[in-house]
Design a protein around this motif. Structure first.
Motif, short mmCIF file in Angstrom:
data_model
loop_
_atom_site.label_atom_id
_atom_site.label_comp_id
_atom_site.label_asym_id
_atom_site.label_seq_id
_atom_site.Cartn_x
_atom_site.Cartn_y
_atom_site.Cartn_z
N ALA A 1 0.76 -1.15 -0.11
CA ALA A 1 0.18 0.07 -0.12
C ALA A 1 0.89 1.29 -0.23
CB ALA A 1 -0.80 0.00 1.20
N HIS A 2 1.85 1.07 0.87
CA HIS A 2 3.01 2.51 0.66
C HIS A 2 3.49 2.53 -0.49
CE1 HIS A 2 3.56 1.69 5.46
NE2 HIS A 2 2.14 2.19 5.03
N ALA A 3 4.07 1.51 -1.33
CA ALA A 3 4.40 1.46 -2.53
C ALA A 3 3.58 2.10 -3.57
CB ALA A 3 4.95 0.20 -3.04
N VAL A 4 2.24 1.74 -3.39
CA VAL A 4 1.14 2.33 -4.12
C VAL A 4 1.10 3.84 -4.03
CG1 VAL A 4 -1.41 2.38 -4.78
CG2 VAL A 4 -0.24 0.16 -4.59
N ALA A 5 1.13 4.23 -2.72
CA ALA A 5 0.96 6.02 -2.64
C ALA A 5 2.03 6.57 -2.92
CB ALA A 5 0.73 5.63 -0.92
N LEU A 6 3.25 5.80 -3.17
CA LEU A 6 4.39 6.50 -3.57
C LEU A 6 4.45 6.53 -4.92
CD1 LEU A 6 7.19 5.34 -1.30
CD2 LEU A 6 6.48 7.81 -1.40
N GLY A 7 3.63 5.70 -5.80
CA GLY A 7 3.78 5.49 -6.98
C GLY A 7 4.80 4.52 -7.62
N SER A 8 5.44 4.00 -6.79
CA SER A 8 6.72 3.02 -7.23
C SER A 8 6.39 1.67 -7.32
CB SER A 8 7.72 3.50 -6.29
OG SER A 8 7.33 3.15 -4.76
N ILE A 9 5.70 1.19 -7.98
CA ILE A 9 5.23 -0.26 -8.05
C ILE A 9 5.77 -0.74 -9.34
CG2 ILE A 9 3.40 -0.19 -6.18
CD1 ILE A 9 1.32 -0.68 -8.41
#
Length: 90
Positions: free
Chosen positions: A9-17
């Motif tokens: 979820a944190h990676a999604v929020a950062l846009g870094s997936i």
């Protein structure tokens, strides 16, 4: 949610997936578990809000000369149009 789902979820929020994480997100969202999906969406939203607050708190205005320096660098980097060969369409 487990620890890896929170990290996701944190990676999604950062846009870094990447592709692998993107598949994992689809697995979470397509799991059929409404509570898990709601928790995941909430974690993404809360993380984005925290990042927004942090970015706002640490933002500083650019130096007054930045615009002038950037425009000068762009002008120096451009090739004059007359030096570029033009080939008419055939």
């Amino acid at each position: 949610m487990n620890e890896s789902q929170i990290d996701l979820a944190h990676a999604v929020a950062l846009g870094s997936i990447g592709d692998e994480d993107r598949r994992a997100v689809h697995d979470v969202l397509d799991s059929g578990d409404a509570a898990l999906r709601a928790d995941f969406d909430s974690e993404v939203q809360q993380t984005r809000e925290a990042l927004t607050v942090f970015a706002s708190a640490s933002a500083t205005p650019p130096p007054a000369t930045l615009r002038t320096r950037l425009l000068a660098a762009i002008a120096a980097d451009q090739t004059p149009a007359a030096a570029t060969p033009h080939h008419p369409p055939r």
